[in-house]
Design a protein around this motif. Structure first.
Motif, PDB file in Angstrom:
ATOM      1  N   PHE A 202      -3.642  -3.572  -5.000  1.00 17.39           N
ATOM      2  CA  PHE A 202      -2.992  -4.739  -4.387  1.00 17.39           C
ATOM      3  C   PHE A 202      -3.807  -5.387  -3.256  1.00 17.39           C
ATOM      4  CE2 PHE A 202       0.340  -6.714  -1.613  1.00 17.39           C
ATOM      5  CZ  PHE A 202       0.639  -7.760  -2.466  1.00 17.39           C
ATOM      6  N   PRO A 203      -4.467  -4.601  -2.355  1.00 17.56           N
ATOM      7  CA  PRO A 203      -5.264  -5.278  -1.316  1.00 17.56           C
ATOM      8  C   PRO A 203      -6.301  -6.243  -1.896  1.00 17.56           C
ATOM      9  CG  PRO A 203      -5.011  -2.965  -0.772  1.00 17.56           C
ATOM     10  CD  PRO A 203      -4.451  -3.131  -2.155  1.00 17.56           C
ATOM     11  N   GLY A 204      -6.874  -5.889  -3.047  1.00 17.97           N
ATOM     12  CA  GLY A 204      -7.816  -6.802  -3.708  1.00 17.97           C
ATOM     13  C   GLY A 204      -7.131  -8.078  -4.187  1.00 17.97           C
ATOM     14  N   CYS A 205      -5.867  -7.939  -4.623  1.00 14.11           N
ATOM     15  CA  CYS A 205      -5.104  -9.121  -5.054  1.00 14.11           C
ATOM     16  C   CYS A 205      -4.842 -10.042  -3.863  1.00 14.11           C
ATOM     17  CB  CYS A 205      -3.770  -8.700  -5.667  1.00 14.11           C
ATOM     18  SG  CYS A 205      -3.922  -7.652  -7.109  1.00 14.11           S
TER      19      CYS A 205
ATOM     20  N   CYS B  91       0.419 -14.707  -8.007  1.00 18.69           N
ATOM     21  CA  CYS B  91       1.515 -13.984  -7.344  1.00 18.69           C
ATOM     22  C   CYS B  91       2.496 -13.406  -8.351  1.00 18.69           C
ATOM     23  CB  CYS B  91       2.271 -14.917  -6.405  1.00 18.69           C
ATOM     24  SG  CYS B  91       1.336 -15.345  -4.945  1.00 18.69           S
ATOM     25  N   PHE B  92       2.798 -14.171  -9.382  1.00 14.44           N
ATOM     26  CA  PHE B  92       3.797 -13.700 -10.333  1.00 14.44           C
ATOM     27  C   PHE B  92       3.252 -12.583 -11.220  1.00 14.44           C
ATOM     28  CE2 PHE B  92       6.422 -16.745  -8.608  1.00 14.44           C
ATOM     29  CZ  PHE B  92       7.702 -16.617  -9.125  1.00 14.44           C
ATOM     30  N   ARG B  93       1.950 -12.493 -11.331  1.00 11.72           N
ATOM     31  CA  ARG B  93       1.344 -11.371 -12.057  1.00 11.72           C
ATOM     32  C   ARG B  93       1.665 -10.052 -11.342  1.00 11.72           C
ATOM     33  NH1 ARG B  93      -4.907 -11.722 -11.500  1.00 11.72           N
ATOM     34  NH2 ARG B  93      -4.271 -11.122  -9.396  1.00 11.72           N
ATOM     35  N   GLU B  94       1.540 -10.033 -10.014  1.00  6.13           N
ATOM     36  CA  GLU B  94       1.821  -8.808  -9.256  1.00  6.13           C
ATOM     37  C   GLU B  94       3.327  -8.550  -9.133  1.00  6.13           C
ATOM     38  OE1 GLU B  94      -1.774  -9.071  -9.490  1.00  6.13           O
ATOM     39  OE2 GLU B  94      -1.313 -10.512  -7.885  1.00  6.13           O
ATOM     40  N   ARG B  95       4.111  -9.626  -9.050  1.00  5.88           N
ATOM     41  CA  ARG B  95       5.574  -9.448  -8.951  1.00  5.88           C
ATOM     42  C   ARG B  95       6.100  -8.706 -10.165  1.00  5.88           C
ATOM     43  NH1 ARG B  95       9.891 -13.490  -8.118  1.00  5.88           N
ATOM     44  NH2 ARG B  95      10.887 -11.928  -6.951  1.00  5.88           N
ATOM     45  N   GLU B  96       5.491  -8.961 -11.307  1.00  3.05           N
ATOM     46  CA  GLU B  96       5.965  -8.351 -12.550  1.00  3.05           C
ATOM     47  C   GLU B  96       5.933  -6.826 -12.462  1.00  3.05           C
ATOM     48  OE1 GLU B  96       7.938  -9.120 -15.798  1.00  3.05           O
ATOM     49  OE2 GLU B  96       7.126 -10.675 -14.489  1.00  3.05           O
ATOM     50  N   ASP B  97       4.864  -6.281 -11.865  1.00  4.15           N
ATOM     51  CA  ASP B  97       4.754  -4.821 -11.732  1.00  4.15           C
ATOM     52  C   ASP B  97       5.842  -4.273 -10.819  1.00  4.15           C
ATOM     53  OD1 ASP B  97       2.606  -4.572 -13.396  1.00  4.15           O
ATOM     54  OD2 ASP B  97       1.096  -4.640 -11.807  1.00  4.15           O
ATOM     55  N   LEU B  98       6.110  -4.993  -9.704  1.00  6.45           N
ATOM     56  CA  LEU B  98       7.117  -4.505  -8.760  1.00  6.45           C
ATOM     57  C   LEU B  98       8.525  -4.624  -9.342  1.00  6.45           C
ATOM     58  CD1 LEU B  98       5.638  -5.845  -5.419  1.00  6.45           C
ATOM     59  CD2 LEU B  98       5.524  -3.542  -6.330  1.00  6.45           C
ATOM     60  N   MET B  99       8.736  -5.659 -10.161  1.00 10.59           N
ATOM     61  CA  MET B  99      10.027  -5.789 -10.849  1.00 10.59           C
ATOM     62  C   MET B  99      10.242  -4.596 -11.788  1.00 10.59           C
ATOM     63  SD  MET B  99      11.909  -8.326 -10.121  1.00 10.59           S
ATOM     64  CE  MET B  99      11.963  -9.915  -9.359  1.00 10.59           C
ATOM     65  N   ASP B 100       9.143  -4.102 -12.378  1.00  9.12           N
ATOM     66  CA  ASP B 100       9.247  -2.923 -13.251  1.00  9.12           C
ATOM     67  C   ASP B 100       9.666  -1.684 -12.456  1.00  9.12           C
ATOM     68  OD1 ASP B 100       8.575  -4.416 -15.419  1.00  9.12           O
ATOM     69  OD2 ASP B 100       6.494  -3.767 -15.547  1.00  9.12           O
ATOM     70  N   CYS B 101       9.235  -1.619 -11.175  1.00 14.36           N
ATOM     71  CA  CYS B 101       9.660  -0.488 -10.325  1.00 14.36           C
ATOM     72  C   CYS B 101      11.166  -0.563 -10.076  1.00 14.36           C
ATOM     73  CB  CYS B 101       8.921  -0.516  -8.985  1.00 14.36           C
ATOM     74  SG  CYS B 101       7.147  -0.350  -9.143  1.00 14.36           S
TER      75      CYS B 101
ATOM     76  N   ARG C   6       9.779  -6.396   0.365  1.00 11.24           N
ATOM     77  CA  ARG C   6       9.087  -7.348   1.258  1.00 11.24           C
ATOM     78  C   ARG C   6       7.924  -8.005   0.517  1.00 11.24           C
ATOM     79  NH1 ARG C   6      10.215  -7.127   6.228  1.00 11.24           N
ATOM     80  NH2 ARG C   6      10.711  -4.924   6.068  1.00 11.24           N
ATOM     81  N   ILE C   7       7.161  -7.200  -0.217  1.00 12.23           N
ATOM     82  CA  ILE C   7       6.035  -7.765  -0.973  1.00 12.23           C
ATOM     83  C   ILE C   7       6.556  -8.713  -2.055  1.00 12.23           C
ATOM     84  CG2 ILE C   7       4.118  -7.223  -2.522  1.00 12.23           C
ATOM     85  CD1 ILE C   7       3.654  -4.658  -0.944  1.00 12.23           C
ATOM     86  N   LEU C   8       7.629  -8.289  -2.754  1.00 10.42           N
ATOM     87  CA  LEU C   8       8.235  -9.158  -3.777  1.00 10.42           C
ATOM     88  C   LEU C   8       8.614 -10.513  -3.190  1.00 10.42           C
ATOM     89  CD1 LEU C   8      10.769  -6.965  -5.799  1.00 10.42           C
ATOM     90  CD2 LEU C   8       8.999  -8.395  -6.760  1.00 10.42           C
ATOM     91  N   ASN C   9       9.251 -10.475  -2.025  1.00 13.67           N
ATOM     92  CA  ASN C   9       9.696 -11.704  -1.366  1.00 13.67           C
ATOM     93  C   ASN C   9       8.511 -12.577  -0.981  1.00 13.67           C
ATOM     94  OD1 ASN C   9      12.078 -13.073   0.361  1.00 13.67           O
ATOM     95  ND2 ASN C   9      10.202 -13.071   1.545  1.00 13.67           N
ATOM     96  N   HIS C  10       7.510 -11.957  -0.350  1.00 15.41           N
ATOM     97  CA  HIS C  10       6.369 -12.742   0.125  1.00 15.41           C
ATOM     98  C   HIS C  10       5.552 -13.307  -1.036  1.00 15.41           C
ATOM     99  CE1 HIS C  10       7.568 -11.846   4.046  1.00 15.41           C
ATOM    100  NE2 HIS C  10       6.610 -11.051   4.464  1.00 15.41           N
ATOM    101  N   LEU C  11       5.512 -12.594  -2.163  1.00 14.04           N
ATOM    102  CA  LEU C  11       4.800 -13.127  -3.338  1.00 14.04           C
ATOM    103  C   LEU C  11       5.530 -14.357  -3.884  1.00 14.04           C
ATOM    104  CD1 LEU C  11       3.772  -9.888  -5.290  1.00 14.04           C
ATOM    105  CD2 LEU C  11       2.267 -11.450  -4.060  1.00 14.04           C
ATOM    106  N   MET C  12       6.855 -14.249  -3.937  1.00 15.44           N
ATOM    107  CA  MET C  12       7.656 -15.396  -4.385  1.00 15.44           C
ATOM    108  C   MET C  12       7.448 -16.575  -3.439  1.00 15.44           C
ATOM    109  SD  MET C  12      10.108 -16.362  -6.517  1.00 15.44           S
ATOM    110  CE  MET C  12      11.041 -17.856  -6.598  1.00 15.44           C
TER     111      MET C  12
END
Length: 411
Positions: A197-200, A124-134, A100-106
């Motif tokens: 993430f809340p800070g982001c 947004c894409f900075r944070e997506r990168e971490d979730l893609m690693d998961c 859900r976070i990945l989608n909303h960031l995109m």
């Protein structure tokens, strides 16, 4: 004047062709032409054993991969009468919320870019990168994971995160900084993500929420009343943005959603700005759910998939040494398994709305009929109604607020 918008327009979010009938700058009618990405997913799923179609689901809404798998796998489990182990259910819920976070960031990055906000896209894409690693850590791939399986998930969470390596382009100091929060397990990495993430999200809000250009482009645009939203078949943030507190995770809980604590954000005015605020708050709520799942998974070990070799392949080392296991393995990957006759509908609260799979089985090893209920399809059908009377530039804001992905619309 008749104007052609797309399919190669940078703000069309995929292969959408809109034929706009305009009076000067004002839109009188919008006719969406779809089907340009049609890949016959439903027909392909009907020609293959059940376990070979999970990967097709990832490719429907290719921004919310595991949520699509979840609905399909749940439908198969309902027909089989199988319940995944509790640990697998927590892992599924955690990855649904990561998705859900990945989608909303995109969505936020692309929507911002469409309306003229460049910086938020990079954030947004900075944070997506971490979730893609998961995603990559659990399944070996960054997008089309095929991680959920009937009976559980493919494997348990890894005890080690992949590390960046020193190369001629990335010096030692930079690599050490990148690897700082990758020293532990995947759960440690996700936990460190949930802390920052809340800070982001605060950063995204600083850039947009009170930005007067952002508000001029979104406030009062594409207003849909709660009654009309229900009539049009809206679900997810599109429905909640109009003030209807409908969320399948609360109203028809599946997996362990009834055990985790979260709120349903709703809007007031049903415009693009309210839908933006709803999705921003959803990211915070998802972060809260992920944190609860991490705490539970740390404290409770256990199996992540059922021990039924008619459904699940035996372990690799077992298969190499035991003839019976080899036969199970061979039969599973050539014929799959037969599912009892019946019909079933399974739906999940997908990042874009209600994503459902209607499955009919005639007792064979492949589905007799598969029908996908894509959230974006109902939203796109309201495009004409939402853009009438608005300017051409507002079409871009309305396409953005609908958060459409054409993999699931065209199928």
């Amino acid at each position: 004047m008749t104007l052609n918008f797309g399919p190669q327009h940078p703000a069309a979010h995929g292969v959408l062709r809109l034929v706009l009938e305009m009076d000067g700058e004002v839109i009188e009618r919008a006719d969406p032409h779809i089907g340009l990405l049609h890949r016959a997913t439903e027909k392909l799923a009907e020609s293959k054993p059940y376990n070979q179609s999970i990967g097709y689901m990832d490719r429907l809404d290719y921004v919310s991969m595991m949520c699509n798998e979840h609905a399909y796998v749940m439908a198969i489990e309902k027909l089989l009468g199988t319940n995944p182990p509790i640990r697998a259910q927590y892992i599924r819920v955690m990855f649904d919320e990561i998705t859900r976070i990945l989608n909303h960031l995109m969505w936020l990055g692309a929507h911002g870019l469409d309306i003229g906000a460049m910086t938020v896209f990079l954030y947004c894409f900075r944070e997506r990168e971490d979730l893609m690693d998961c995603y990559e850590a659990v399944s070996g791939t960054r997008m089309h994971a095929t991680y959920y399986r009937p009976g559980g998930v493919y494997r348990d969470l890894p005890a080690q995160m992949p590390q960046y390596r020193v190369t001629q382009w990335s010096p030692e100091k930079l690599v050490a900084e990148l690897n700082r929060n990758r020293q532990g397990s995947l759960l440690d990495f996700i936990e460190s993500f949930t802390e920052r993430f809340p800070g982001c999200v605060d950063d995204y809000e600083t850039l947009l929420t009170d930005n007067r250009i952002w508000k001029q482009r979104t406030v009062g645009i594409g207003v849909v009343s709660p009654e009309r939203a229900l009539q049009l078949g809206f679900t997810g943030p599109m429905l909640r943005g109009s003030g209807v507190a409908w969320d399948l995770r609360k109203k028809q809980p599946y997996e362990v959603y009834d055990r985790v604590d979260f709120d349903i954000p709703i809007g007031v005015n049903g415009d693009c700005y309210d839908r933006y605020l709803v999705r921003i708050e959803e990211m915070r709520q998802s972060n809260h759910i992920i944190r609860q799942c991490v705490d539970w998974l740390r404290a409770n070990a256990g199996p992540v998939i059922v021990e039924d070799h008619k459904l699940v392949p035996p372990r690799r080392e077992e298969m190499k040494g035991d003839m019976e296991a080899l036969i199970h393995h061979f039969k599973l990957f050539t014929e799959g398994y037969c599912v009892p006759e019946g019909e079933v509908y399974a739906a999940v609260e997908h990042p874009k709305g209600e994503f459902g799979i209607y499955l009919v089985s005639d007792g064979a090893n492949k589905p007799y009929r598969v029908k996908v209920r894509a959230a974006g399809f109902a939203h796109l059908s309201a495009m004409n109604e939402m853009v009438q009377g608005h300017m051409l530039a507002d079409v871009v804001a309305i396409i953005g607020t609908q958060d459409i992905v054409f993999g699931e619309v065209d199928r």
